[in-house]
Write a protein that holds these residues in place. Structure first.
Motif, PDB file in Angstrom:
ATOM      1  N   GLY A 252      -3.550 -19.520   4.333  1.00 29.53           N
ATOM      2  CA  GLY A 252      -4.853 -19.648   3.691  1.00 29.53           C
ATOM      3  C   GLY A 252      -4.788 -19.432   2.195  1.00 29.53           C
ATOM      4  O   GLY A 252      -5.454 -20.143   1.422  1.00 29.53           O
ATOM      5  N   ASP A 253      -3.981 -18.475   1.752  1.00 32.70           N
ATOM      6  CA  ASP A 253      -3.827 -18.245   0.314  1.00 32.70           C
ATOM      7  C   ASP A 253      -3.192 -19.452  -0.370  1.00 32.70           C
ATOM      8  O   ASP A 253      -3.599 -19.834  -1.483  1.00 32.70           O
ATOM      9  CB  ASP A 253      -2.986 -16.996   0.065  1.00 32.70           C
ATOM     10  CG  ASP A 253      -3.719 -15.715   0.412  1.00 32.70           C
ATOM     11  OD1 ASP A 253      -4.966 -15.763   0.489  1.00 32.70           O
ATOM     12  OD2 ASP A 253      -3.051 -14.689   0.633  1.00 32.70           O
ATOM     13  N   ALA A 254      -2.194 -20.051   0.281  1.00 32.71           N
ATOM     14  CA  ALA A 254      -1.555 -21.230  -0.310  1.00 32.71           C
ATOM     15  C   ALA A 254      -2.517 -22.405  -0.387  1.00 32.71           C
ATOM     16  O   ALA A 254      -2.553 -23.132  -1.386  1.00 32.71           O
ATOM     17  CB  ALA A 254      -0.314 -21.606   0.504  1.00 32.71           C
ATOM     18  N   VAL A 255      -3.310 -22.604   0.651  1.00 34.64           N
ATOM     19  CA  VAL A 255      -4.298 -23.687   0.635  1.00 34.64           C
ATOM     20  C   VAL A 255      -5.353 -23.432  -0.425  1.00 34.64           C
ATOM     21  O   VAL A 255      -5.798 -24.351  -1.123  1.00 34.64           O
ATOM     22  CB  VAL A 255      -4.931 -23.839   2.030  1.00 34.64           C
ATOM     23  CG1 VAL A 255      -6.075 -24.835   2.007  1.00 34.64           C
ATOM     24  CG2 VAL A 255      -3.882 -24.286   3.039  1.00 34.64           C
ATOM     25  N   ARG A 256      -5.763 -22.183  -0.583  1.00 32.33           N
ATOM     26  CA  ARG A 256      -6.744 -21.857  -1.618  1.00 32.33           C
ATOM     27  C   ARG A 256      -6.202 -22.166  -3.010  1.00 32.33           C
ATOM     28  O   ARG A 256      -6.902 -22.748  -3.855  1.00 32.33           O
ATOM     29  CB  ARG A 256      -7.113 -20.381  -1.523  1.00 32.33           C
ATOM     30  CG  ARG A 256      -8.142 -19.939  -2.555  1.00 32.33           C
ATOM     31  CD  ARG A 256      -8.118 -18.443  -2.721  1.00 32.33           C
ATOM     32  NE  ARG A 256      -6.786 -17.986  -3.130  1.00 32.33           N
ATOM     33  CZ  ARG A 256      -6.403 -16.733  -3.121  1.00 32.33           C
ATOM     34  NH1 ARG A 256      -7.222 -15.787  -2.692  1.00 32.33           N
ATOM     35  NH2 ARG A 256      -5.180 -16.396  -3.518  1.00 32.33           N
ATOM     36  N   ASP A 257      -4.962 -21.786  -3.268  1.00 31.52           N
ATOM     37  CA  ASP A 257      -4.365 -22.052  -4.580  1.00 31.52           C
ATOM     38  C   ASP A 257      -4.256 -23.552  -4.844  1.00 31.52           C
ATOM     39  O   ASP A 257      -4.371 -23.984  -5.993  1.00 31.52           O
ATOM     40  CB  ASP A 257      -2.972 -21.414  -4.662  1.00 31.52           C
ATOM     41  CG  ASP A 257      -3.037 -19.905  -4.606  1.00 31.52           C
ATOM     42  OD1 ASP A 257      -4.127 -19.340  -4.849  1.00 31.52           O
ATOM     43  OD2 ASP A 257      -2.003 -19.281  -4.294  1.00 31.52           O
ATOM     44  N   ALA A 258      -4.039 -24.345  -3.796  1.00 39.38           N
ATOM     45  CA  ALA A 258      -3.886 -25.790  -3.993  1.00 39.38           C
ATOM     46  C   ALA A 258      -5.217 -26.497  -4.164  1.00 39.38           C
ATOM     47  O   ALA A 258      -5.293 -27.510  -4.876  1.00 39.38           O
ATOM     48  CB  ALA A 258      -3.115 -26.388  -2.800  1.00 39.38           C
ATOM     49  N   LEU A 259      -6.263 -25.977  -3.542  1.00 42.50           N
ATOM     50  CA  LEU A 259      -7.554 -26.675  -3.580  1.00 42.50           C
ATOM     51  C   LEU A 259      -8.485 -26.177  -4.688  1.00 42.50           C
ATOM     52  O   LEU A 259      -9.476 -26.845  -4.992  1.00 42.50           O
ATOM     53  CB  LEU A 259      -8.274 -26.513  -2.236  1.00 42.50           C
ATOM     54  CG  LEU A 259      -7.657 -27.259  -1.046  1.00 42.50           C
ATOM     55  CD1 LEU A 259      -8.438 -26.956   0.233  1.00 42.50           C
ATOM     56  CD2 LEU A 259      -7.617 -28.752  -1.290  1.00 42.50           C
ATOM     57  N   ASP A 260      -8.186 -25.033  -5.277  1.00 41.51           N
ATOM     58  CA  ASP A 260      -9.062 -24.481  -6.312  1.00 41.51           C
ATOM     59  C   ASP A 260      -8.631 -25.007  -7.674  1.00 41.51           C
ATOM     60  O   ASP A 260      -7.549 -24.649  -8.172  1.00 41.51           O
ATOM     61  CB  ASP A 260      -9.000 -22.947  -6.296  1.00 41.51           C
ATOM     62  CG  ASP A 260     -10.098 -22.330  -7.153  1.00 41.51           C
ATOM     63  OD1 ASP A 260     -10.769 -23.090  -7.874  1.00 41.51           O
ATOM     64  OD2 ASP A 260     -10.272 -21.102  -7.084  1.00 41.51           O
ATOM     65  N   PRO A 261      -9.425 -25.852  -8.329  1.00 48.43           N
ATOM     66  CA  PRO A 261      -9.018 -26.375  -9.643  1.00 48.43           C
ATOM     67  C   PRO A 261      -8.898 -25.288 -10.705  1.00 48.43           C
ATOM     68  O   PRO A 261      -8.160 -25.450 -11.674  1.00 48.43           O
ATOM     69  CB  PRO A 261     -10.161 -27.355  -9.991  1.00 48.43           C
ATOM     70  CG  PRO A 261     -10.849 -27.651  -8.698  1.00 48.43           C
ATOM     71  CD  PRO A 261     -10.696 -26.401  -7.878  1.00 48.43           C
ATOM     72  N   LYS A 262      -9.585 -24.163 -10.561  1.00 50.08           N
ATOM     73  CA  LYS A 262      -9.531 -23.107 -11.558  1.00 50.08           C
ATOM     74  C   LYS A 262      -8.179 -22.417 -11.589  1.00 50.08           C
ATOM     75  O   LYS A 262      -7.835 -21.768 -12.566  1.00 50.08           O
ATOM     76  CB  LYS A 262     -10.633 -22.069 -11.282  1.00 50.08           C
ATOM     77  CG  LYS A 262     -12.039 -22.635 -11.379  1.00 50.08           C
ATOM     78  CD  LYS A 262     -13.073 -21.564 -11.078  1.00 50.08           C
ATOM     79  CE  LYS A 262     -14.486 -22.136 -11.146  1.00 50.08           C
ATOM     80  NZ  LYS A 262     -15.509 -21.118 -10.821  1.00 50.08           N
TER      81      LYS A 262
END
Length: 328
Positions: free
Chosen positions: A316-326
């Motif tokens: 989930g952390d990896a997916v968050r880092d990939a999908l969050d443009p910020k």
């Protein structure tokens, strides 16, 4: 005498004046630009811009956290579907004469308090935990996304009502709610536990989906679609949902590991899964009184549970880092 003018050639216009050379040069340059694919000479072909999802996949393939956690989860899913691939025994086949014995040839994890093979039960315990986590996450995501998305899109009284309902559910302690609701259920399957998690878990996804839809519907392309007469269903399905689903996916991925840990907690307290179902929470509960005399009974199921939860949280952390443009 004036010099004879040169004949016209195809694609060229040569004049006798000094401006003719400039005209001819400009037309030749225009022809070269048309013949060069993708733009001016030397720039090469233009690349098609990538979408958010293609950018995310491009980043995930190069993220070691995603690769490691993905491989661990893939292994867990495989043994949950086909546990006999790495465990040939029966998790319910017990021999009291071997109770609490340590590692032996053919039984690397030893035996539990009832003489059952700890290795076989640890492998088969992945099935119930993965099943509860996956189906609870699917139910929570579907119910919460639909309710929250509709509330964020239409607003008004529906939004206010849903907000007050979610506040009520947020006020209910999860463990206490499980002790009260599941204590009156006599069914030994995983579905009562899944239903309880969906009942108390959808408000979180609902809040995330509501906020994402409210943000997405304020974009210019949604306003343009509305001005062109697009229906509510078309705007919601074609323009808003694809751009609002990323935060929901991130939260759901992390929540999956949380639901697996919650199932083990409820089973440890005696209100979750019940024997003869094989579960890591049940094995941890039965091993806790013997932790001093036979620590191996507690070590292996608790270790498998910790690795599984950690793998889903890392994913989930990896997916968050990939999908969050910020975070780019």
């Amino acid at each position: 005498m004036p010099e004879p003018t040169e004949p016209f050639e195809e694609g060229r216009a040569i004049a006798a004046t000094g401006a003719g050379g400039a005209t001819d040069l400009a037309m030749e340059e225009g022809e070269s630009l048309e013949k060069t694919p993708g733009g001016p000479r030397g720039t090469g072909p233009e690349k098609k811009p990538r979408s958010l999802w293609s950018d995310a996949w491009h980043d995930l393939r190069r993220n070691p956290v995603f690769i490691v956690s993905g491989l661990v989860i893939l292994f867990l899913v495989v043994i949950a579907i086909w546990p006999s691939l790495i465990a040939s025994g029966d998790p319910l086949d017990c021999d009291l004469s071997k109770a609490q014995e340590g590692s032996q040839p053919g039984h690397p994890f030893g035996f539990n308090g009832q003489g059952c093979d700890v290795y076989t039960r640890t492998v088969y315990g992945a099935r119930a935990s993965i099943q509860v986590g996956v189906f609870a996450t699917l139910g929570v995501t579907l119910l919460g996304s639909v309710l929250g998305g509709l509330a964020g899109f239409f607003g008004g009284a529906w939004d206010g009502l849903l907000s007050r309902i979610t506040d009520i559910f947020f006020a209910i302690p999860v463990i206490l709610g499980g002790l009260v609701l599941l204590s009156v259920v006599s069914n030994n399957t995983v579905w009562p536990v899944i239903g309880f998690m969906v009942l108390l878990g959808w408000p979180q996804i609902s809040r995330i989906a509501r906020g994402s839809v409210i943000t997405a519907k304020q974009n210019d392309y949604v306003q343009a679609a509305r001005a062109l007469g697009a229906s509510n269903s078309r705007m919601l399905l074609r323009h808003i949902t694809p751009n609002a689903v990323a935060p929901v996916i991130v939260v759901a991925t992390i929540a999956l590991g949380t639901y697996i840990a919650l199932e083990a907690t409820l089973s440890f307290l005696g209100v979750g899964l019940k024997p003869p179902t094989v579960s890591w929470g049940i094995d941890i509960s039965s091993a806790s009184p013997y932790v001093r005399n036979a620590p191996h009974m507690l070590l292996w199921p608790s270790g498998a549970l910790a690795i599984t939860v950690l793998a889903f949280i890392m994913l989930g952390d990896a997916v968050r880092d990939a999908l969050d443009p910020k975070l780019r």
